[in-house]
Enzyme design. Structure first.
Site, PDB file in Angstrom:
ATOM      1  N   ASP A  66      54.786 113.495 -14.335  1.00  0.00           N
ATOM      2  CA  ASP A  66      53.891 113.760 -13.203  1.00  0.00           C
ATOM      3  C   ASP A  66      53.971 115.183 -12.681  1.00  0.00           C
ATOM      4  O   ASP A  66      53.150 115.599 -11.878  1.00  0.00           O
ATOM      5  CB  ASP A  66      54.243 112.815 -12.042  1.00  0.00           C
ATOM      6  CG  ASP A  66      55.572 113.184 -11.406  1.00  0.00           C
ATOM      7  OD1 ASP A  66      56.514 113.500 -12.159  1.00  0.00           O
ATOM      8  OD2 ASP A  66      55.662 113.187 -10.170  1.00  0.00           O
TER       9      ASP A  66
ATOM     10  N   ASP B 286      59.763 110.595 -17.514  1.00  0.00           N
ATOM     11  CA  ASP B 286      60.342 111.427 -16.462  1.00  0.00           C
ATOM     12  C   ASP B 286      60.844 110.468 -15.375  1.00  0.00           C
ATOM     13  O   ASP B 286      60.286 109.398 -15.182  1.00  0.00           O
ATOM     14  CB  ASP B 286      59.240 112.360 -15.938  1.00  0.00           C
ATOM     15  CG  ASP B 286      59.513 112.860 -14.546  1.00  0.00           C
ATOM     16  OD1 ASP B 286      60.547 113.516 -14.370  1.00  0.00           O
ATOM     17  OD2 ASP B 286      58.706 112.599 -13.650  1.00  0.00           O
TER      18      ASP B 286
ATOM     19  N   ASP C 218      57.032 118.859 -16.186  1.00  0.00           N
ATOM     20  CA  ASP C 218      56.799 117.989 -17.342  1.00  0.00           C
ATOM     21  C   ASP C 218      55.726 118.542 -18.270  1.00  0.00           C
ATOM     22  O   ASP C 218      55.577 118.073 -19.404  1.00  0.00           O
ATOM     23  CB  ASP C 218      56.356 116.590 -16.879  1.00  0.00           C
ATOM     24  CG  ASP C 218      57.405 115.907 -16.025  1.00  0.00           C
ATOM     25  OD1 ASP C 218      58.592 115.981 -16.401  1.00  0.00           O
ATOM     26  OD2 ASP C 218      57.049 115.314 -14.998  1.00  0.00           O
TER      27      ASP C 218
HETATM   28  P1  ADP Z   1      63.511 116.593 -11.071  1.00  0.00           P
HETATM   29  O1  ADP Z   1      63.424 116.570 -12.570  1.00  0.00           O
HETATM   30  O2  ADP Z   1      64.289 115.427 -10.560  1.00  0.00           O
HETATM   31  O3  ADP Z   1      62.148 116.723 -10.415  1.00  0.00           O
HETATM   32  P2  ADP Z   1      64.143 119.427 -10.373  1.00  0.00           P
HETATM   33  O4  ADP Z   1      64.141 120.148 -11.686  1.00  0.00           O
HETATM   34  O5  ADP Z   1      63.013 119.675  -9.448  1.00  0.00           O
HETATM   35  O6  ADP Z   1      64.418 117.860 -10.620  1.00  0.00           O
HETATM   36  O7  ADP Z   1      65.499 119.794  -9.588  1.00  0.00           O
HETATM   37  C1  ADP Z   1      66.745 119.557 -10.183  1.00  0.00           C
HETATM   38  C2  ADP Z   1      67.824 119.491  -9.129  1.00  0.00           C
HETATM   39  O8  ADP Z   1      67.922 120.741  -8.423  1.00  0.00           O
HETATM   40  C3  ADP Z   1      67.594 118.454  -8.042  1.00  0.00           C
HETATM   41  O9  ADP Z   1      68.057 117.180  -8.406  1.00  0.00           O
HETATM   42  C4  ADP Z   1      68.414 119.050  -6.888  1.00  0.00           C
HETATM   43  O10 ADP Z   1      69.783 118.752  -7.057  1.00  0.00           O
HETATM   44  C5  ADP Z   1      68.216 120.534  -7.049  1.00  0.00           C
HETATM   45  N1  ADP Z   1      67.091 121.036  -6.230  1.00  0.00           N
HETATM   46  C6  ADP Z   1      65.897 121.498  -6.654  1.00  0.00           C
HETATM   47  N2  ADP Z   1      65.120 121.896  -5.628  1.00  0.00           N
HETATM   48  C7  ADP Z   1      65.839 121.654  -4.494  1.00  0.00           C
HETATM   49  C8  ADP Z   1      65.600 121.840  -3.080  1.00  0.00           C
HETATM   50  N3  ADP Z   1      64.461 122.351  -2.597  1.00  0.00           N
HETATM   51  N4  ADP Z   1      66.586 121.475  -2.226  1.00  0.00           N
HETATM   52  C9  ADP Z   1      67.742 120.961  -2.682  1.00  0.00           C
HETATM   53  N5  ADP Z   1      68.029 120.765  -3.976  1.00  0.00           N
HETATM   54  C10 ADP Z   1      67.105 121.106  -4.882  1.00  0.00           C
HETATM   55 MG    MG Z   2      58.739 114.055 -11.765  1.00  0.00          MG
END
Ligand code: ADP
Ligand code: MG
Length: 295
Positions: free
Chosen positions: A240, A38, A244
């Site tokens: 983490d 990840d 995941d």
């Molecule tokens: P990661 O696998 O990087 O943890 P997430 O699945 O949590 O990613 O989120 C994917 C994408 O959605 C982020 O890269 C962002 O662009 C957008 N995103 C998610 N939550 C937020 C938030 N609270 N504010 C702004 N953008 C968000």
């Molecule tokens: Mg992560």
């Protein structure tokens, strides 16, 4: 392996901060030939900070950050925390309480702030909400190329700005990726983050473009594990976050970073007490040594 060898192996692991839940996990580790990592919080520190505020359509940069921070203050996403922190730092802004708040997992947030409808998130969210960002994609791609995560802000149905956030690659990640590759293990990176950002970070780590999966939702992470298993690979997954957990459960060996969420640790076979990927290398070496003792 003999029960004694397994007991010794798990004991040594524990002393080195590698908690192995079962003898089976310790045995399987030496056969792993594909590993999925990840990005956020595993390969990177997972604490992004705000680097750019780019107002669009004539919005004011200060107002933009203030409204964005108010919309994000109820969110627990690391990107949200970084936006709120930056707004607080900037001339000690007091951040309004949103009148309404909705978290759109994997996409962003929607809130009503000071009477304005504020939407923050990725390009996909803007597209599904019918907000035109066509004129601003070049700007967002430029930021992503630098390895930053660009998020769009829309106010009252109109694009109002782009906020860029940068996360740092852990120094140990680079060495861990190189060592795993030298050990003959295929290394993949998976993330919900956008493709350009993911590729920029993968290049920093020496992971080939063909082994990067970006813009994925949790179910797709687990599906990728299955796909590699169907090819006959023995797959380890390292992560983490809550997102995941399905992939950690599906993997032949799920490895959770101990600094992450409890849900990831519950789904995993191995927990690394420090968030250091060199411990994954150590765990595999420990398994190989354990298996050698009994042959
Ligand atoms: P990661 O696998 O990087 O943890 P997430 O699945 O949590 O990613 O989120 C994917 C994408 O959605 C982020 O890269 C962002 O662009 C957008 N995103 C998610 N939550 C937020 C938030 N609270 N504010 C702004 N953008 C968000
Ligand atoms: Mg992560």
């Amino acid at each position: 392996a003999t029960p004694t060898a397994i007991m010794v192996g798990t004991g040594v692991g524990a002393q080195r901060g590698i908690l192995i839940r079962s003898g089976e996990a310790l045995e399987t580790l030496h056969k792993v030939n594909a590993i999925l990592l990840d990005k956020t919080g595993t390969l990177t520190v997972g604490k992004p900070s705000l680097t750019d505020v780019v107002p669009l359509n004539g919005y004011d940069a200060n107002a933009l950050l203030r409204l964005a921070a108010a919309a994000e203050r109820r969110s627990e996403h690391p990107l949200a925390e970084a936006i709120v922190e930056a707004a607080q730092r900037q001339n000690g802004h007091t951040i309004s309480e949103p009148e309404r708040f909705e978290s759109l997992t994997g996409h962003g947030v929607r809130a009503l702030v000071e009477g304005h409808e504020v939407l923050i998130g990725n390009a996909r969210l803007m597209v599904t909400e019918g907000i035109s960002i066509d004129d601003f994609t070049a700007e967002s791609e430029r930021l992503a190329q630098e390895g930053k995560t660009p998020v769009f802000v829309a106010i009252d149905g109109r694009a109002a700005g782009i906020l860029a956030l940068a996360d740092t690659v852990k120094e140990s990640s680079r060495r861990a990726v190189a060592t795993l590759q030298q050990m003959g293990i295929e290394v993949w990176m998976m993330t919900g983050d956008n493709r350009r950002t993911a590729l920029a970070i993968a290049r920093e780590l020496g992971i080939p473009d063909s082994h990067v999966m970006a813009e994925v939702v949790p179910e797709q992470k687990a599906a990728k594990v299955k796909e590699l298993q169907a090819q006959g690979k023995i797959v380890a997954m390292v992560g983490d976050g809550i997102n995941d957990a399905p992939a950690l459960a599906q993997a032949d060996v799920g490895i959770a970073i101990g600094t992450g969420t409890d849900i990831a640790m519950e789904a995993a076979d191995v927990t690394l007490m420090q968030g250091d990927l060199l411990k994954v290398v150590e765990a595999i070496q420990l398994s190989r040594a354990t298996m050698r003792t009994i042959k």
